[in-house]
Design an enzyme around this catalytic site. Structure first.
Site, PDB file in Angstrom:
ATOM      1  N   CYS A   1      64.682  21.872  72.330  1.00 13.09           N
ATOM      2  CA  CYS A   1      65.373  23.132  72.644  1.00 13.09           C
ATOM      3  C   CYS A   1      65.405  23.353  74.146  1.00 13.09           C
ATOM      4  O   CYS A   1      66.272  24.051  74.658  1.00 13.09           O
ATOM      5  CB  CYS A   1      64.671  24.288  71.947  1.00 13.09           C
ATOM      6  SG  CYS A   1      62.906  24.313  72.259  1.00 13.09           S
TER       7      CYS A   1
ATOM      8  N   GLY B   1      64.209  27.355  65.016  1.00 16.53           N
ATOM      9  CA  GLY B   1      65.312  26.556  64.483  1.00 16.53           C
ATOM     10  C   GLY B   1      66.617  26.964  65.127  1.00 16.53           C
ATOM     11  O   GLY B   1      66.642  27.432  66.270  1.00 16.53           O
ATOM     12  N   SER B   2      67.685  26.824  64.371  1.00 18.08           N
ATOM     13  CA  SER B   2      69.015  27.038  64.948  1.00 18.08           C
ATOM     14  C   SER B   2      69.349  28.524  65.054  1.00 18.08           C
ATOM     15  O   SER B   2      68.832  29.357  64.295  1.00 18.08           O
ATOM     16  CB  SER B   2      70.066  26.333  64.094  1.00 18.08           C
ATOM     17  OG  SER B   2      70.011  26.846  62.789  1.00 18.08           O
TER      18      SER B   2
ATOM     19  N   LYS C   1      56.610  26.494  55.453  1.00 16.27           N
ATOM     20  CA  LYS C   1      57.723  25.666  54.992  1.00 16.27           C
ATOM     21  C   LYS C   1      58.196  24.804  56.174  1.00 16.27           C
ATOM     22  O   LYS C   1      58.853  25.285  57.093  1.00 16.27           O
ATOM     23  CB  LYS C   1      58.873  26.551  54.487  1.00 16.27           C
ATOM     24  CG  LYS C   1      60.032  25.748  53.883  1.00 16.27           C
ATOM     25  CD  LYS C   1      61.283  25.874  54.735  1.00 16.27           C
ATOM     26  CE  LYS C   1      62.414  24.999  54.276  1.00 16.27           C
ATOM     27  NZ  LYS C   1      62.253  23.582  54.652  1.00 16.27           N
TER      28      LYS C   1
ATOM     29  N   VAL D   1      70.805  29.989  61.694  1.00 15.79           N
ATOM     30  CA  VAL D   1      69.840  30.392  60.660  1.00 15.79           C
ATOM     31  C   VAL D   1      69.054  31.619  61.138  1.00 15.79           C
ATOM     32  O   VAL D   1      68.787  32.543  60.358  1.00 15.79           O
ATOM     33  CB  VAL D   1      68.904  29.222  60.290  1.00 15.79           C
ATOM     34  CG1 VAL D   1      67.813  29.682  59.335  1.00 15.79           C
ATOM     35  CG2 VAL D   1      69.707  28.076  59.681  1.00 15.79           C
ATOM     36  N   GLY D   2      68.735  31.664  62.422  1.00 15.69           N
ATOM     37  CA  GLY D   2      68.044  32.831  62.968  1.00 15.69           C
ATOM     38  C   GLY D   2      68.822  34.117  62.696  1.00 15.69           C
ATOM     39  O   GLY D   2      68.245  35.131  62.294  1.00 15.69           O
TER      40      GLY D   2
ATOM     41  N   GLU E   1      62.687  31.704  67.533  1.00 20.28           N
ATOM     42  CA  GLU E   1      62.822  30.826  68.705  1.00 20.28           C
ATOM     43  C   GLU E   1      63.971  29.890  68.401  1.00 20.28           C
ATOM     44  O   GLU E   1      63.888  29.064  67.477  1.00 20.28           O
ATOM     45  CB  GLU E   1      61.528  30.062  68.965  1.00 20.28           C
ATOM     46  CG  GLU E   1      60.360  30.945  69.378  1.00 20.28           C
ATOM     47  CD  GLU E   1      60.621  31.771  70.631  1.00 20.28           C
ATOM     48  OE1 GLU E   1      61.507  31.422  71.431  1.00 20.28           O
ATOM     49  OE2 GLU E   1      59.940  32.805  70.784  1.00 20.28           O
TER      50      GLU E   1
ATOM     51  N   GLU F   1      75.145  24.052  72.564  1.00 23.32           N
ATOM     52  CA  GLU F   1      73.954  23.212  72.479  1.00 23.32           C
ATOM     53  C   GLU F   1      74.320  21.922  71.741  1.00 23.32           C
ATOM     54  O   GLU F   1      74.858  21.973  70.634  1.00 23.32           O
ATOM     55  CB  GLU F   1      72.845  23.945  71.703  1.00 23.32           C
ATOM     56  CG  GLU F   1      71.583  23.124  71.596  1.00 23.32           C
ATOM     57  CD  GLU F   1      70.490  23.803  70.781  1.00 23.32           C
ATOM     58  OE1 GLU F   1      70.790  24.295  69.664  1.00 23.32           O
ATOM     59  OE2 GLU F   1      69.340  23.826  71.238  1.00 23.32           O
TER      60      GLU F   1
HETATM   61  P1  NAP Z   1      67.458  24.709  61.305  1.00 19.78           P
HETATM   62  O1  NAP Z   1      68.476  23.967  60.561  1.00 19.78           O
HETATM   63  O2  NAP Z   1      67.730  26.120  61.670  1.00 19.78           O
HETATM   64  O3  NAP Z   1      66.130  24.606  60.409  1.00 19.78           O
HETATM   65  C1  NAP Z   1      64.884  25.103  60.852  1.00 19.78           C
HETATM   66  C2  NAP Z   1      64.003  25.372  59.645  1.00 19.78           C
HETATM   67  O4  NAP Z   1      64.544  26.450  58.889  1.00 19.78           O
HETATM   68  C3  NAP Z   1      63.902  24.209  58.650  1.00 19.78           C
HETATM   69  O5  NAP Z   1      62.623  24.212  58.070  1.00 19.78           O
HETATM   70  C4  NAP Z   1      64.960  24.572  57.617  1.00 19.78           C
HETATM   71  O6  NAP Z   1      64.750  23.952  56.355  1.00 19.78           O
HETATM   72  C5  NAP Z   1      64.758  26.070  57.540  1.00 19.78           C
HETATM   73  N1  NAP Z   1      65.896  26.846  57.070  1.00 19.78           N
HETATM   74  C6  NAP Z   1      67.210  26.569  57.246  1.00 19.78           C
HETATM   75  N2  NAP Z   1      67.959  27.550  56.683  1.00 19.78           N
HETATM   76  C7  NAP Z   1      67.107  28.473  56.166  1.00 19.78           C
HETATM   77  C8  NAP Z   1      67.268  29.712  55.494  1.00 19.78           C
HETATM   78  N3  NAP Z   1      68.479  30.214  55.220  1.00 19.78           N
HETATM   79  N4  NAP Z   1      66.169  30.400  55.123  1.00 19.78           N
HETATM   80  C9  NAP Z   1      64.946  29.933  55.393  1.00 19.78           C
HETATM   81  N5  NAP Z   1      64.716  28.745  56.018  1.00 19.78           N
HETATM   82  C10 NAP Z   1      65.788  28.031  56.424  1.00 19.78           C
HETATM   83  O7  NAP Z   1      67.074  23.977  62.673  1.00 19.78           O
HETATM   84  P2  NAP Z   1      66.719  22.429  62.922  1.00 19.78           P
HETATM   85  O8  NAP Z   1      67.960  21.638  62.824  1.00 19.78           O
HETATM   86  O9  NAP Z   1      65.542  22.039  62.088  1.00 19.78           O
HETATM   87  O10 NAP Z   1      66.217  22.476  64.451  1.00 19.78           O
HETATM   88  C11 NAP Z   1      67.070  22.381  65.541  1.00 19.78           C
HETATM   89  C12 NAP Z   1      67.248  23.724  66.201  1.00 19.78           C
HETATM   90  O11 NAP Z   1      65.975  24.289  66.515  1.00 19.78           O
HETATM   91  C13 NAP Z   1      67.972  23.645  67.538  1.00 19.78           C
HETATM   92  O12 NAP Z   1      68.913  24.680  67.647  1.00 19.78           O
HETATM   93  C14 NAP Z   1      66.849  23.834  68.553  1.00 19.78           C
HETATM   94  O13 NAP Z   1      67.260  24.332  69.798  1.00 19.78           O
HETATM   95  C15 NAP Z   1      65.963  24.769  67.837  1.00 19.78           C
HETATM   96  N6  NAP Z   1      64.608  24.722  68.384  1.00 19.78           N
HETATM   97  C16 NAP Z   1      64.165  25.794  69.120  1.00 19.78           C
HETATM   98  C17 NAP Z   1      62.897  25.779  69.676  1.00 19.78           C
HETATM   99  C18 NAP Z   1      62.389  26.962  70.456  1.00 19.78           C
HETATM  100  O14 NAP Z   1      61.170  27.118  70.571  1.00 19.78           O
HETATM  101  N7  NAP Z   1      63.255  27.801  71.011  1.00 19.78           N
HETATM  102  C19 NAP Z   1      62.072  24.670  69.501  1.00 19.78           C
HETATM  103  C20 NAP Z   1      62.556  23.593  68.750  1.00 19.78           C
HETATM  104  C21 NAP Z   1      63.821  23.640  68.186  1.00 19.78           C
HETATM  105  P3  NAP Z   1      65.371  22.492  56.014  1.00 19.78           P
HETATM  106  O15 NAP Z   1      64.760  21.547  56.960  1.00 19.78           O
HETATM  107  O16 NAP Z   1      64.937  22.278  54.615  1.00 19.78           O
HETATM  108  O17 NAP Z   1      66.858  22.609  56.193  1.00 19.78           O
END
Ligand code: NAP
Length: 492
Positions: free
Chosen positions: A289, A233-234, A180, A237-238, A255, A390
């Site tokens: 990130c 992701g965030s 996904k 959500v994690g 992550e 962040e």
């Molecule tokens: P996000 O809002 O948490 O979304 C990440 C993914 O999860 C998307 O595919 C999202 O779908 C999906 N998602 C959201 N809520 C969900 C749920 N309840 N159940 C299952 N899936 C769900 O994060 P983002 O805004 O895309 O990315 C930014 C964040 O990612 C930042 O905090 C950044 O630091 C972090 N990040 C971390 C790393 C690392 O390796 N540490 C690398 C890159 C980014 P939708 O798109 O459909 O909402």
């Protein structure tokens, strides 16, 4: 600005075939640099599509788990070749879809290619160990085996590299995948899956389902047939995912975010540090990130460094990321733009001083996109929102400190611990930093970002779930251990 008018429609990829969402629903994908540019329409899926994808992954697992790693590696190598033959084209699509510059878009596609090649080699390495036994006749050893159907959930900021670094080891080690991708970047997901399909991946080994977090992500993580979830992701959500799987035995890899410090000591090569502070904080519009978010600078050089940093940041070229001269593209969407501009205003209100940038850019054709001026704050209080949260945008804050001990205390005093760097000529201080900093990725005399595929990637504290991605670490997450005792039949 470049506008493409002929937008294509893309479906889900389930059991080896492209098909529309069961409901017939679609969603649009637009260029964040110019919202008149419609990139395509994609399946807006729901639980019925997720169910079909998990069923396909479950069925495919039975034969894929016993397919030779060498045959799997050959498919990854072929997929890498296919992506390489389309690298510039896909890199351009990535730029249109995500907004990083063309150089970065092509570069990220190259990284995905490199990851596939690396994983093809890694999965052919020895797996398991041979042990002595109490019984001299017993052959006692371990093997690493795949887990089953796994969920891969990815963010928008590295829309082809992160999916590649999860999917390649997942399938390389014999699992099957339901993927996904972020709703904001489905085209890169389609391109990666197309390459795997064209490389001969058997039906059902990877299944792509596009659509929202609530209608696709949620049913996917709740399905008990999913044996492992690899999520980037965030933090918010994690944390939700941890609760979702708390009452079942699902492997979970998280992550998450960062608040990455770059310490500049008084003896550092200032010009070198300035170059890396700007690229670390601003490249990819700060939407990494691992982006440098806090410049923690010895007070003795802070005024000079801050003034030079402001000059360099003011002179960055912000605009259409497809244009050759552009250094900084847009942020990903309107809500990100509003959030970042709001945080910049909060930073002002907290008393930090805006030394460069400071808001939205909407002149010179930038009004049809989501552009935020690269922003530098001076006089940041380490305990403030700017010092702790962040921001995930082109914003850097300078914190002045009294030498190494003060710097390291402030660097560590945040909830995150993803990456960190120090600029110094003092080998002793550099080695102390490597020992003292609470971060999963540590740089001496280079910027905080960086994720070569052969080494583990992940963070300390709230940045990660302790597991690591990439390199040899990927085997740990995507396999489980079986211990085998083989004894000869009696009398032999
Ligand atoms: P996000 O809002 O948490 O979304 C990440 C993914 O999860 C998307 O595919 C999202 O779908 C999906 N998602 C959201 N809520 C969900 C749920 N309840 N159940 C299952 N899936 C769900 O994060 P983002 O805004 O895309 O990315 C930014 C964040 O990612 C930042 O905090 C950044 O630091 C972090 N990040 C971390 C790393 C690392 O390796 N540490 C690398 C890159 C980014 P939708 O798109 O459909 O909402």
């Amino acid at each position: 600005m470049t506008v493409t008018t002929s937008a294509q429609s893309y479906g889900n990829y389930i059991a080896g075939a492209w098909r529309p969402a069961t409901s017939g629903g679609t969603m649009e994908n637009r260029n964040p640099a110019n919202t008149d540019d419609l990139i395509g329409t994609f399946a807006s899926s729901d639980a019925a599509d997720v169910d079909a994808a998990i069923t396909a992954a479950e069925e495919a697992f039975e034969s894929w788990r016993i397919t030779s790693p060498i045959a799997r590696a050959n498919i990854l190598i072929k997929a890498a070749e296919i992506l390489a033959s389309r690298q510039n084209e896909i890199g351009r699509e990535l730029t249109r879809e995500e907004g990083k510059t063309l150089k970065e878009g092509i570069g990220e596609t190259g990284r995905a290619i490199q990851i596939l090649r690396y994983v093809a080699g890694e999965i052919q390495q020895p797996s398991g160990e041979h042990y002595p036994s109490m019984n001299p006749q017993t052959l006692l050893y371990t093997v690493r085996e795949p887990l089953g159907p796994v969920a891969v959930i990815t963010p928008w900021n590295f829309p082809i590299a992160i999916p590649a670094w999860k999917i390649a080891p997942a399938i390389g080690f014999g699992n099957t995948v339901v993927f996904k991708p972020a709703s904001l970047t489905p085209l890169c997901a389609v391109r990666l899956v197309e390459a795997l399909h064209d490389a001969g991946l058997p039906a059902g080994v990877v299944n792509l389902v596009t659509g929202s977090a609530s209608k696709v992500g949620d049913p996917l993580v709740r399905d008990e047939r999913i044996t492992a979830i690899s999520f980037t992701g965030s933090e918010q959500v994690g944390k939700e995912l941890k609760k979702t799987v708390a009452d079942r035995n699902t492997k979970l890899q998280l992550e998450l975010g960062g608040k990455n410090p770059a310490i500049v000591l008084a003896d550092a090569d200032m010009d070198h540090a300035l170059t890396h502070l700007v690229t670390g904080a601003m490249w990819s519009t700060g939407q990494k990130c691992t982006a440098t978010s806090r410049a923690i600078v010895d007070r003795r050089i802070a005024d000079e460094l801050t003034s030079k940093l402001a000059d360099r940041i003011r002179n960055l070229t912000v605009g259409d990321p497809l244009a050759g001269e552009t250094q900084i593209g847009p942020v990903i969407d309107e809500s990100a733009m509003q959030r970042i501009v709001g945080d910049i205003d909060k930073g002002r209100f907290e008393g930090a001083e805006v030394l460069a940038g400071g808001g939205r850019l909407s002149d010179n054709g930038r009004g049809s996109g989501y552009f935020v001026a690269p922003t530098l704050f001076g006089g940041v209080d380490p305990a403030s929102m700017l010092g702790q949260q962040e921001l995930f945008g082109p914003v850097l804050g300078v914190i002045s400190v009294d030498g190494y001990d003060d710097a390291i205390a402030i660097a560590n005093n945040v909830r995150y611990g993803l990456s960190a760097s120090i600029f110094t000529r003092d080998l002793g201080k550099a080695m102390a930093f490597v020992r003292d900093i609470q971060a999963g990725i540590v740089h001496v005399n280079s910027e905080t970002p960086g994720a070569e595929p052969q080494v583990p990637f992940g963070g300390y504290k709230s940045s990660s779930s302790y597991s690591r991605e990439q390199g040899k670490a990927s085997r740990e997450f995507f396999t489980q251990t079986k211990t085998v005792y083989i004894d000869p039949p009696p009398g032999s």
